[in-house]
Design a protein around this motif. Structure first.
Motif, PDB file in Angstrom:
ATOM      1  N   SER A  96      84.410  79.622  56.883  1.00  0.00           N
ATOM      2  CA  SER A  96      84.837  79.126  55.568  1.00  0.00           C
ATOM      3  C   SER A  96      86.232  79.622  55.198  1.00  0.00           C
ATOM      4  O   SER A  96      86.920  78.992  54.397  1.00  0.00           O
ATOM      5  CB  SER A  96      83.830  79.545  54.493  1.00  0.00           C
ATOM      6  OG  SER A  96      83.714  80.952  54.467  1.00  0.00           O
ATOM      7  N   ILE A 153      72.733  71.599  63.087  1.00  0.00           N
ATOM      8  CA  ILE A 153      73.662  71.054  62.087  1.00  0.00           C
ATOM      9  C   ILE A 153      74.413  69.862  62.664  1.00  0.00           C
ATOM     10  O   ILE A 153      74.547  68.819  62.017  1.00  0.00           O
ATOM     11  CB  ILE A 153      74.630  72.147  61.583  1.00  0.00           C
ATOM     12  CG1 ILE A 153      73.854  73.199  60.787  1.00  0.00           C
ATOM     13  CG2 ILE A 153      75.775  71.550  60.774  1.00  0.00           C
ATOM     14  CD1 ILE A 153      74.611  74.496  60.537  1.00  0.00           C
ATOM     15  N   SER A 156      72.212  66.857  62.838  1.00  0.00           N
ATOM     16  CA  SER A 156      72.077  66.286  61.503  1.00  0.00           C
ATOM     17  C   SER A 156      73.298  65.438  61.158  1.00  0.00           C
ATOM     18  O   SER A 156      73.162  64.306  60.677  1.00  0.00           O
ATOM     19  CB  SER A 156      71.891  67.404  60.474  1.00  0.00           C
ATOM     20  OG  SER A 156      71.815  66.881  59.170  1.00  0.00           O
ATOM     21  N   LYS A 157      74.483  65.966  61.398  1.00  0.00           N
ATOM     22  CA  LYS A 157      75.715  65.240  61.106  1.00  0.00           C
ATOM     23  C   LYS A 157      75.836  63.975  61.955  1.00  0.00           C
ATOM     24  O   LYS A 157      76.501  63.022  61.559  1.00  0.00           O
ATOM     25  CB  LYS A 157      76.930  66.145  61.306  1.00  0.00           C
ATOM     26  CG  LYS A 157      77.048  67.233  60.244  1.00  0.00           C
ATOM     27  CD  LYS A 157      78.241  68.125  60.496  1.00  0.00           C
ATOM     28  CE  LYS A 157      78.383  69.159  59.408  1.00  0.00           C
ATOM     29  NZ  LYS A 157      78.998  68.650  58.194  1.00  0.00           N
ATOM     30  N   ASN A 179      73.923  78.727  56.971  1.00  0.00           N
ATOM     31  CA  ASN A 179      74.805  77.714  57.553  1.00  0.00           C
ATOM     32  C   ASN A 179      74.288  76.299  57.314  1.00  0.00           C
ATOM     33  O   ASN A 179      75.075  75.373  57.093  1.00  0.00           O
ATOM     34  CB  ASN A 179      74.997  77.976  59.043  1.00  0.00           C
ATOM     35  CG  ASN A 179      75.775  79.246  59.290  1.00  0.00           C
ATOM     36  OD1 ASN A 179      76.687  79.577  58.547  1.00  0.00           O
ATOM     37  ND2 ASN A 179      75.399  79.984  60.318  1.00  0.00           N
ATOM     38  N   VAL A 181      72.580  75.287  54.689  1.00  0.00           N
ATOM     39  CA  VAL A 181      72.904  74.988  53.289  1.00  0.00           C
ATOM     40  C   VAL A 181      74.396  74.717  53.160  1.00  0.00           C
ATOM     41  O   VAL A 181      74.819  73.749  52.514  1.00  0.00           O
ATOM     42  CB  VAL A 181      72.453  76.152  52.365  1.00  0.00           C
ATOM     43  CG1 VAL A 181      73.014  75.992  50.961  1.00  0.00           C
ATOM     44  CG2 VAL A 181      70.928  76.234  52.326  1.00  0.00           C
ATOM     45  N   ARG A 182      75.223  75.555  53.757  1.00  0.00           N
ATOM     46  CA  ARG A 182      76.680  75.427  53.656  1.00  0.00           C
ATOM     47  C   ARG A 182      77.159  74.075  54.169  1.00  0.00           C
ATOM     48  O   ARG A 182      78.142  73.506  53.692  1.00  0.00           O
ATOM     49  CB  ARG A 182      77.372  76.554  54.422  1.00  0.00           C
ATOM     50  CG  ARG A 182      78.899  76.432  54.399  1.00  0.00           C
ATOM     51  CD  ARG A 182      79.584  77.654  54.960  1.00  0.00           C
ATOM     52  NE  ARG A 182      79.612  78.672  53.910  1.00  0.00           N
ATOM     53  CZ  ARG A 182      78.905  79.802  53.930  1.00  0.00           C
ATOM     54  NH1 ARG A 182      78.126  80.083  54.941  1.00  0.00           N
ATOM     55  NH2 ARG A 182      78.979  80.665  52.951  1.00  0.00           N
ATOM     56  N   ASN A 183      76.443  73.514  55.173  1.00  0.00           N
ATOM     57  CA  ASN A 183      76.838  72.239  55.754  1.00  0.00           C
ATOM     58  C   ASN A 183      76.074  71.053  55.171  1.00  0.00           C
ATOM     59  O   ASN A 183      76.134  69.945  55.705  1.00  0.00           O
ATOM     60  CB  ASN A 183      76.669  72.305  57.280  1.00  0.00           C
ATOM     61  CG  ASN A 183      77.761  73.144  57.914  1.00  0.00           C
ATOM     62  OD1 ASN A 183      78.835  72.660  58.188  1.00  0.00           O
ATOM     63  ND2 ASN A 183      77.476  74.428  58.128  1.00  0.00           N
ATOM     64  N   ASN A 184      75.360  71.297  54.063  1.00  0.00           N
ATOM     65  CA  ASN A 184      74.644  70.226  53.335  1.00  0.00           C
ATOM     66  C   ASN A 184      73.683  69.429  54.209  1.00  0.00           C
ATOM     67  O   ASN A 184      73.659  68.205  54.159  1.00  0.00           O
ATOM     68  CB  ASN A 184      75.653  69.281  52.660  1.00  0.00           C
ATOM     69  CG  ASN A 184      76.542  70.001  51.691  1.00  0.00           C
ATOM     70  OD1 ASN A 184      76.073  70.775  50.853  1.00  0.00           O
ATOM     71  ND2 ASN A 184      77.845  69.797  51.808  1.00  0.00           N
ATOM     72  N   CYS A 185      72.887  70.130  55.004  1.00  0.00           N
ATOM     73  CA  CYS A 185      71.917  69.493  55.902  1.00  0.00           C
ATOM     74  C   CYS A 185      70.520  69.674  55.328  1.00  0.00           C
ATOM     75  O   CYS A 185      69.938  70.758  55.434  1.00  0.00           O
ATOM     76  CB  CYS A 185      72.008  70.089  57.303  1.00  0.00           C
ATOM     77  SG  CYS A 185      73.623  69.843  58.072  1.00  0.00           S
ATOM     78  N   SER A 186      69.986  68.627  54.738  1.00  0.00           N
ATOM     79  CA  SER A 186      68.694  68.734  54.081  1.00  0.00           C
ATOM     80  C   SER A 186      67.531  68.323  55.000  1.00  0.00           C
ATOM     81  O   SER A 186      66.376  68.439  54.612  1.00  0.00           O
ATOM     82  CB  SER A 186      68.675  67.862  52.818  1.00  0.00           C
ATOM     83  OG  SER A 186      68.939  66.511  53.161  1.00  0.00           O
TER      84      SER A 186
END
Length: 190
Positions: A96, A153, A156-157, A179, A181-186
């Motif tokens: 970050s 992650i 997911s992306k 990580n 959460v930080r990468n917005n992976c629900s």
């Protein structure tokens, strides 16, 4: 924090190095680092068994150099040298505190802690290269030994529908969760 012994051993080949890592791990060595034909082995001074270590090394007819390392915040030291990893124009992995990386399809932000999976090691780098030619859209993915969660992650992306990330190390689970959460992976279950 305890002082540590650093034992520098000149090894003859990969098999010998692997055998030494296994044997030294059994007698309390906690960390290892490879540098060409030098194996660096680390053990806390309080847990160090000089007689057992010398017995193991004598079996292989190996000599060693021994030094003492004073306590420091190794995570902080490692973070200071953490550089982004860029895998072609496909993926960038950064902390970050780094600037965003332009020109890549996927950017992953990883908090550089003591978990495996920053892209610096060849296995993670090669897995990301392999993932670059796969279609994850709607797929179910298992990331076994997730470490930082970097491969989960990325899946997911890349459009995976459901991802199960597994690790046995509590530190990795905590870091992976941060990580994710930080990468917005629900869609990742850890």
């Amino acid at each position: 924090m305890s002082d540590y012994f650093e034992i520098a051993i000149t090894v003859e080949n990969e098999d010998q190095k692997n055998q030494l890592v296994a044997l030294l791990s059994d007698i309390g060595f906690e960390g290892f680092q490879e540098d060409n034909k030098i194996l660096l082995a680390y053990a806390a001074v309080d847990d160090f068994d000089q007689v057992m270590m010398e017995s193991i090394l004598k079996t292989y007819n190996l000599s060693y150099l021994q030094s003492v390392i004073k306590p420091k915040n190794w995570n902080e030291e490692w973070e200071a040298g953490f550089e982004p990893v860029i895998i072609h124009d496909f993926c960038a992995i950064r902390a970050s505190f780094h600037s965003p990386v332009a020109g890549v399809s996927h950017e992953i932000i990883i908090t550089p802690k003591m978990s495996f999976g920053t892209g610096h090691h060849a296995t993670t780098y090669m897995m990301i290269e392999a993932m670059s030619v796969l279609n994850f859209t709607g797929m179910k993915v298992l990331d076994f030994g997730t470490g930082t969660g970097v491969l989960a992650i990325l899946a997911s992306k890349m459009g995976a529908a459901v991802i199960e990330a597994v690790d046995y190390d509590e530190w990795s689970i905590e870091n992976g969760r941060e990580n994710i959460v930080r990468n917005n992976c629900s869609n990742i279950s850890l």
